[in-house]
Design an enzyme around this catalytic site. Structure first.
Site, PDB file in Angstrom:
ATOM      1  N   TYR A 154       0.822  -1.213   0.000  1.00  0.00           N
ATOM      2  CA  TYR A 154       0.000   0.000   0.000  1.00  0.00           C
ATOM      3  C   TYR A 154       0.859   1.268   0.000  1.00  0.00           C
ATOM      4  CZ  TYR A 154      -3.708   3.308   1.181  1.00  0.00           C
ATOM      5  OH  TYR A 154      -4.592   4.365   1.166  1.00  0.00           O
ATOM      6  N   LYS A 158       1.223   4.014  -3.041  1.00  0.00           N
ATOM      7  CA  LYS A 158       0.766   5.391  -2.822  1.00  0.00           C
ATOM      8  C   LYS A 158       1.918   6.380  -2.975  1.00  0.00           C
ATOM      9  CE  LYS A 158      -3.029   6.308  -1.623  1.00  0.00           C
ATOM     10  NZ  LYS A 158      -4.259   6.585  -2.419  1.00  0.00           N
TER      11      LYS A 158
END
Length: 348
Positions: A154, A158
């Site tokens: 994640y 990002k």
């Protein structure tokens, strides 16, 4: 003069639909469009100006969505947050999925935004661009804290997307963009945090503390995250002093990680009769054993090495830049936020 037109991607999701509702309430004269793969709930669908169903991982799908609209600003909130057994995954198939949605999807949306003539963009990034480096603690991190060390899917995805959005290449094309880095968000309907912590009651795992229990963590209530996004949108549509910058946002009240768990359990009438501190080394060995067992059984893991490392770390952020430039101040305290999040019950 035409009303201000804001397009919100991911407007059917947990944070996205809350941002859309706030925009509708605070700027009733604005035109709000939602772009999402999933149809938003009725209380959103009935109020927005339009809904466009599109898959952000498909360039043609996104380009088609922008064919007949030219928003004044795009609020890009769409993405995937790997939860539960996928949070600490090292599986390459899972990485491809996360990267495709969070990074390639962001590229597709931004490229379509520029092609439409829109030059205002607000991106929902994440504090995990920093803290998904499990090897280190991050005390009072700020926007000068270097990126590039995140190893979890994640935060890595990002971070890649944020750097693409804020690149000098796009600024040279006239793009005015900023990125928000919220910490872990809780709120009514939250299925990623409150429900996971609540599950530990039924599993009989509320009696254990990994490590010494003095590690601090950042959490924030969803209304505060929404406020920060609205302030960023308003800034970008007026002075644009936020352009080119990233902003950490939180409740500005870091709490002891294990005390936070206990406070959530108390909302459901559960108070552990005792607490046992498990040394980090012992917990790590248990994590390895659990990974081996779940590998062969296929069951969802309760603990693994990643969750053990995360449970003993400290990370919280300095929100000074968001306060100074956006005027951000959290309005709902964390204790009240937990109470509001839990009073609606557990959502699966």
């Amino acid at each position: 003069m035409a009303p201000t037109h804001v397009l919100v991607t991911g407007g059917s999701g947990f944070l996205g639909r809350a941002i859309v509702k706030a925009l509708l309430d605070r700027h009733a004269d604005w035109t709000i469009t939602v772009l999402d793969l999933h149809v938003p709930p009725k209380d959103v669908l009935d109020r927005v100006s339009s809904f466009i169903q599109a898959d952000i991982t498909s360039p043609s799908s996104v380009n088609d969505a922008f064919l007949h609209i030219r928003p004044d600003l795009v609020m890009h909130c769409a993405g995937i947050v790997p939860a539960r057994r996928h949070r600490y995954s090292t599986n390459q198939k899972q990485w491809h999925k996360v990267k495709t949605i969070n990074y390639e999807g962001t590229k597709n949306v931004l490229n379509a935004t520029l092609a439409s003539g829109c030059r205002k963009f607000v991106y929902t990034s994440s504090c995990t661009v920093v803290i998904d480096d499990l090897a280190h603690d991050y005390f009072n991190m700020n926007e000068k804290t270097p990126l590039g060390y995140a190893t979890l899917h994640y935060g890595k995805s990002k971070g890649m997307a944020e750097q693409y959005v804020l690149s000098s290449e796009h600024a040279e094309k006239g793009l005015e963009a900023c990125a928000l880095r919220p910490c872990t968000i809780i709120g009514p309907g939250d299925i990623a945090v409150i429900s996971l912590i609540h599950d530990l009651i039924a599993k009989g795992e509320t009696y254990f503390i990994i490590g010494d229990g003095d590690n601090l963590y950042d959490f924030m209530y969803i209304d505060n995250a929404v406020d920060a996004h609205i302030l960023a949108i308003e800034n970008m549509l007026t002075t644009a002093t936020a352009a080119g910058q990233a902003f950490f946002i939180s409740n500005q009240e870091p709490v002891y990680f294990w005390d936070f768990f206990a406070y959530i359990w108390a909302q459901f009438g559960h108070v552990p009769r005792f607490r046992v501190r498990i040394p980090m080394a012992v917990a790590w060995v248990a994590g390895v054993a659990a990974e081996v067992i779940t590998y062969f059984t296929g069951a969802a893991p309760t603990v693994d090495r990643g969750s053990v490392w995360d449970a003993v770390r400290t990370h919280y952020s300095d929100n000074s830049r968001a306060r100074e430039i956006l005027g951000y101040e959290p309005k709902i305290g964390l204790a009240e936020g937990v109470r509001r999040s839990c009073e609606v019950g557990i959502v699966r």
